[in-house]
Design a protein around this motif. Structure first.
Motif, PDB file in Angstrom:
ATOM      1  N   UNK A  13       0.840  -1.208   0.000  1.00  0.00           N
ATOM      2  CA  UNK A  13       0.000   0.000   0.000  1.00  0.00           C
ATOM      3  C   UNK A  13       0.873   1.256   0.000  1.00  0.00           C
ATOM      4  N   UNK A  14       2.022   1.142   0.671  1.00  0.00           N
ATOM      5  CA  UNK A  14       2.941   2.292   0.708  1.00  0.00           C
ATOM      6  C   UNK A  14       3.426   2.574  -0.714  1.00  0.00           C
ATOM      7  N   UNK A  15       3.787   1.499  -1.432  1.00  0.00           N
ATOM      8  CA  UNK A  15       4.259   1.671  -2.820  1.00  0.00           C
ATOM      9  C   UNK A  15       3.165   2.309  -3.673  1.00  0.00           C
ATOM     10  N   UNK A  16       1.929   1.824  -3.482  1.00  0.00           N
ATOM     11  CA  UNK A  16       0.813   2.355  -4.260  1.00  0.00           C
ATOM     12  C   UNK A  16       0.576   3.840  -3.932  1.00  0.00           C
ATOM     13  N   UNK A  17       0.722   4.169  -2.655  1.00  0.00           N
ATOM     14  CA  UNK A  17       0.527   5.577  -2.247  1.00  0.00           C
ATOM     15  C   UNK A  17       1.578   6.464  -2.909  1.00  0.00           C
ATOM     16  N   UNK A  18       2.810   5.979  -2.976  1.00  0.00           N
ATOM     17  CA  UNK A  18       3.871   6.789  -3.602  1.00  0.00           C
ATOM     18  C   UNK A  18       3.539   6.989  -5.093  1.00  0.00           C
ATOM     19  N   UNK A  19       3.064   5.895  -5.738  1.00  0.00           N
ATOM     20  CA  UNK A  19       2.693   6.001  -7.166  1.00  0.00           C
ATOM     21  C   UNK A  19       1.583   7.035  -7.351  1.00  0.00           C
ATOM     22  N   UNK A  20       0.555   6.943  -6.492  1.00  0.00           N
ATOM     23  CA  UNK A  20      -0.589   7.870  -6.609  1.00  0.00           C
ATOM     24  C   UNK A  20      -0.151   9.327  -6.358  1.00  0.00           C
ATOM     25  N   UNK A  21       0.699   9.487  -5.371  1.00  0.00           N
ATOM     26  CA  UNK A  21       1.175  10.848  -5.064  1.00  0.00           C
ATOM     27  C   UNK A  21       1.913  11.407  -6.274  1.00  0.00           C
ATOM     28  N   UNK A  22       2.731  10.541  -6.900  1.00  0.00           N
ATOM     29  CA  UNK A  22       3.447  10.955  -8.121  1.00  0.00           C
ATOM     30  C   UNK A  22       2.474  11.364  -9.210  1.00  0.00           C
ATOM     31  N   UNK A  23       1.483  10.485  -9.436  1.00  0.00           N
ATOM     32  CA  UNK A  23       0.505  10.736 -10.506  1.00  0.00           C
ATOM     33  C   UNK A  23      -0.239  12.053 -10.283  1.00  0.00           C
ATOM     34  N   UNK A  24      -0.617  12.285  -9.015  1.00  0.00           N
ATOM     35  CA  UNK A  24      -1.418  13.463  -8.694  1.00  0.00           C
ATOM     36  C   UNK A  24      -0.557  14.705  -8.456  1.00  0.00           C
ATOM     37  N   UNK A  25       0.766  14.509  -8.495  1.00  0.00           N
ATOM     38  CA  UNK A  25       1.682  15.639  -8.298  1.00  0.00           C
ATOM     39  C   UNK A  25       1.648  16.190  -6.878  1.00  0.00           C
ATOM     40  N   UNK A  26       1.365  15.315  -5.911  1.00  0.00           N
ATOM     41  CA  UNK A  26       1.291  15.772  -4.509  1.00  0.00           C
ATOM     42  C   UNK A  26       2.487  15.241  -3.729  1.00  0.00           C
ATOM     43  N   UNK A  27       2.966  16.028  -2.765  1.00  0.00           N
ATOM     44  CA  UNK A  27       3.980  15.485  -1.863  1.00  0.00           C
ATOM     45  C   UNK A  27       3.350  14.499  -0.876  1.00  0.00           C
ATOM     46  N   UNK A  28       4.220  13.793  -0.167  1.00  0.00           N
ATOM     47  CA  UNK A  28       3.755  12.740   0.746  1.00  0.00           C
ATOM     48  C   UNK A  28       4.120  13.144   2.169  1.00  0.00           C
ATOM     49  N   UNK A  29       3.208  12.922   3.105  1.00  0.00           N
ATOM     50  CA  UNK A  29       3.594  13.079   4.516  1.00  0.00           C
ATOM     51  C   UNK A  29       3.207  11.821   5.275  1.00  0.00           C
ATOM     52  N   UNK A  30       4.183  11.241   5.972  1.00  0.00           N
ATOM     53  CA  UNK A  30       3.964   9.971   6.676  1.00  0.00           C
ATOM     54  C   UNK A  30       3.538  10.268   8.112  1.00  0.00           C
ATOM     55  N   UNK A  31       2.462   9.624   8.516  1.00  0.00           N
ATOM     56  CA  UNK A  31       1.920   9.863   9.854  1.00  0.00           C
ATOM     57  C   UNK A  31       1.743   8.540  10.588  1.00  0.00           C
ATOM     58  N   UNK A  32       2.126   8.537  11.864  1.00  0.00           N
ATOM     59  CA  UNK A  32       1.846   7.387  12.724  1.00  0.00           C
ATOM     60  C   UNK A  32       0.659   7.753  13.599  1.00  0.00           C
ATOM     61  N   UNK A  33       0.904   7.807  14.918  1.00  0.00           N
ATOM     62  CA  UNK A  33      -0.175   8.163  15.836  1.00  0.00           C
ATOM     63  C   UNK A  33      -0.324   9.660  16.037  1.00  0.00           C
ATOM     64  N   UNK A  34       0.545  10.450  15.416  1.00  0.00           N
ATOM     65  CA  UNK A  34       0.444  11.909  15.540  1.00  0.00           C
ATOM     66  C   UNK A  34       0.747  12.423  16.945  1.00  0.00           C
ATOM     67  N   UNK A  35       1.568  11.679  17.706  1.00  0.00           N
ATOM     68  CA  UNK A  35       1.842  12.111  19.084  1.00  0.00           C
ATOM     69  C   UNK A  35       3.161  12.863  19.213  1.00  0.00           C
ATOM     70  N   UNK A  36       3.810  13.114  18.082  1.00  0.00           N
ATOM     71  CA  UNK A  36       5.040  13.921  18.145  1.00  0.00           C
ATOM     72  C   UNK A  36       5.082  14.943  17.015  1.00  0.00           C
ATOM     73  N   UNK A  37       3.883  15.383  16.597  1.00  0.00           N
ATOM     74  CA  UNK A  37       3.814  16.394  15.535  1.00  0.00           C
ATOM     75  C   UNK A  37       2.975  17.580  16.006  1.00  0.00           C
ATOM     76  N   UNK A  38       3.314  18.736  15.473  1.00  0.00           N
ATOM     77  CA  UNK A  38       2.498  19.928  15.699  1.00  0.00           C
ATOM     78  C   UNK A  38       2.158  20.489  14.321  1.00  0.00           C
ATOM     79  N   UNK A  39       0.874  20.370  13.959  1.00  0.00           N
ATOM     80  CA  UNK A  39       0.442  20.806  12.627  1.00  0.00           C
ATOM     81  C   UNK A  39       0.275  22.320  12.628  1.00  0.00           C
ATOM     82  N   UNK A  40       1.011  22.979  11.746  1.00  0.00           N
ATOM     83  CA  UNK A  40       0.925  24.439  11.712  1.00  0.00           C
ATOM     84  C   UNK A  40       0.182  24.951  10.473  1.00  0.00           C
TER      85      UNK A  40
END
Ligand SMILES: Cc1cc2nc3c(=O)[nH]c(=O)nc-3n(C[C@H](O)[C@H](O)[C@H](O)COP(=O)(O)OP(=O)(O)OC[C@H]3O[C@@H](n4cnc5c(N)ncnc54)[C@H](O)[C@@H]3O)c2cc1C
Length: 345
Positions: free
Chosen positions: A32-59
């Motif tokens: 699924x990770x490989x497929x996500x990278x392909x889709x991101x490429x196709x759609x011209x979007x960058x990728x952000x990897x998220x786990x439980x979101x317990x060490x990020x601050x969304x700005x």
């Protein structure tokens, strides 16, 4: 592959910040990770990897494909007289791994009990608590390079683990998706109890020769007393790292502040950031929708509908004040996430 659009990330970060992902996808398998990278490429979007979101601050809102890692599975892959190798999916909840390891009679993770988040994020900052760091049980990990879609195995030396640090926060920042982590856990008990209140808590529990389960229970008890539960009060644990300063600077501070704590750290002295922040008068202070926690001054909190930028502003004020008062620069432990922090496949 089901990519969802325009998704609020509020439930996906423990600060509870309401920022949006233009695209959102959950990866349950490395494919699924490989497929996500392909889709991101196709759609011209960058990728952000998220786990439980317990060490990020969304700005900011993220005009990106946010890839939530949900790869499950805990598998025993090797065993010798002293230890067992467990291969664990990056989406496994860290505390579930701790509980499973204790059920299997293995030692090594007990001091790391109740750290929020996923297994795949644990190597990012070499998670640590109560005198133990991930690197003491880490064997190797499996990852996918975003740019090439190649799978690779990364050994411990390559990870360059340090205090809340690894190669994934530096040269390799944003370049790899960790899919599985392999741990070497001990069949023999190796209790580490000298740190913090563990010994006192064990004594209160009547555990004179403590098992890994006892230590885990003691750590959980201490953490529940000291740290706010993100389900009740938005936070990401320690916002800053403990700074290390030269001995000469520490000696000068000791003259001015005889009670300042310091612990040898190689040629330097590590000073608890919590002590500095409390001494400077920030503990328990509230500023509108954000504040400094009343029990643990290292933890910044979101009282409700705060923006990430309000927490950043408070953190900067604290950093400036600590620099002015003690001549010490506090480094952020939490990862700020905005437009510039996403990876272009
Ligand atoms: C109450 C509280 C207490 C805490 N106590 C501690 C503590 O004692 N010790 C400690 O070390 N930390 C602590 N933390 C911080 C946090 O729990 C850890 O850093 C944890 O490992 C983060 O996991 P996560 O899955 O939530 O990562 P996220 O917040 O989702 O991500 C963190 C970073 O890792 C990246 N990432 C996540 N998963 C992957 C992956 N599979 N592949 C590649 N990159 C990835 C993200 O892009 C991001 O940059 C605490 C947090 C809270 C809220």
């Amino acid at each position: 592959m089901k990519i969802r659009e325009n998704i609020s990330l509020r439930a996906h970060n423990t600060f509870g910040i309401d920022k949006k992902a233009s695209l959102f996808f959950e990866a349950h398998r490395p494919e699924d990770v490989l497929e996500a990278i392909r889709q991101a490429n196709l759609l011209g979007k960058p990728l952000f990897v998220l786990g439980g979101g317990s060490n990020v601050l969304l700005v900011e809102d993220l005009d990106a494909l946010v890839l939530k890692i949900c790869i499950e599975g805990i598998e025993q892959i090797e065993e010798d007289a002293d230890s067992v190798l467990l291969k664990v999916g990056a989406g496994v909840i860290w505390q579930d791994l701790v509980v499973t390891s204790l059920q299997l009679g293995l030692s090594g993770l007990e001091n790391l009990s109740l750290i929020p988040g996923t297994v795949g994020a644990a190597p990012m900052q070499n998670i640590g608590a109560y005198g133990v760091e991930l690197q003491s049980v880490f064997d190797h990990l499996e990852a996918i390079e975003i740019a090439t879609k190649q799978s690779l195995t990364v050994d411990k030396a390559t990870c360059a683990f340090g205090y809340r640090d690894s190669i994934f926060k530096n040269e390799w920042k944003g370049r790899y998706v960790i899919t599985r982590v392999v741990f070497r856990l001990s069949k023999k008990q190796r209790p580490v109890t000298s740190y913090g209140d563990i010994e006192r808590t064990l004594a209160e529990m009547g555990a004179s020769s403590p098992s890994p389960e006892n230590i885990s229970k003691a750590v959980i008890k201490i953490r529940q007393q000291k740290l706010p539960d993100p389900k009740i009060l938005g936070n990401a644990g320690s916002f800053f790292k403990n700074p290390s300063i030269p001995q000469a600077q520490f000696s000068l501070l000791k003259e001015r502040y005889p009670k300042i704590p310091g612990f040898p750290s190689g040629p330097l002295v590590k000073v608890p950031a919590a002590w500095l922040i409390e001494q400077a008068g920030w503990k328990g202070k509230r500023f509108g929708r954000v504040g400094v926690h009343e029990n643990q001054p290292l933890v910044l909190v979101n009282y409700g509908e705060a923006e990430g930028s309000e927490i950043v502003a408070l953190s900067k004020k604290i950093q400036t004040d600590i620099r002015e008062k003690f001549g010490i620069s506090l480094e952020r432990e939490v990862n700020l996430v905005g437009r510039d922090d996403v990876a272009r496949p």
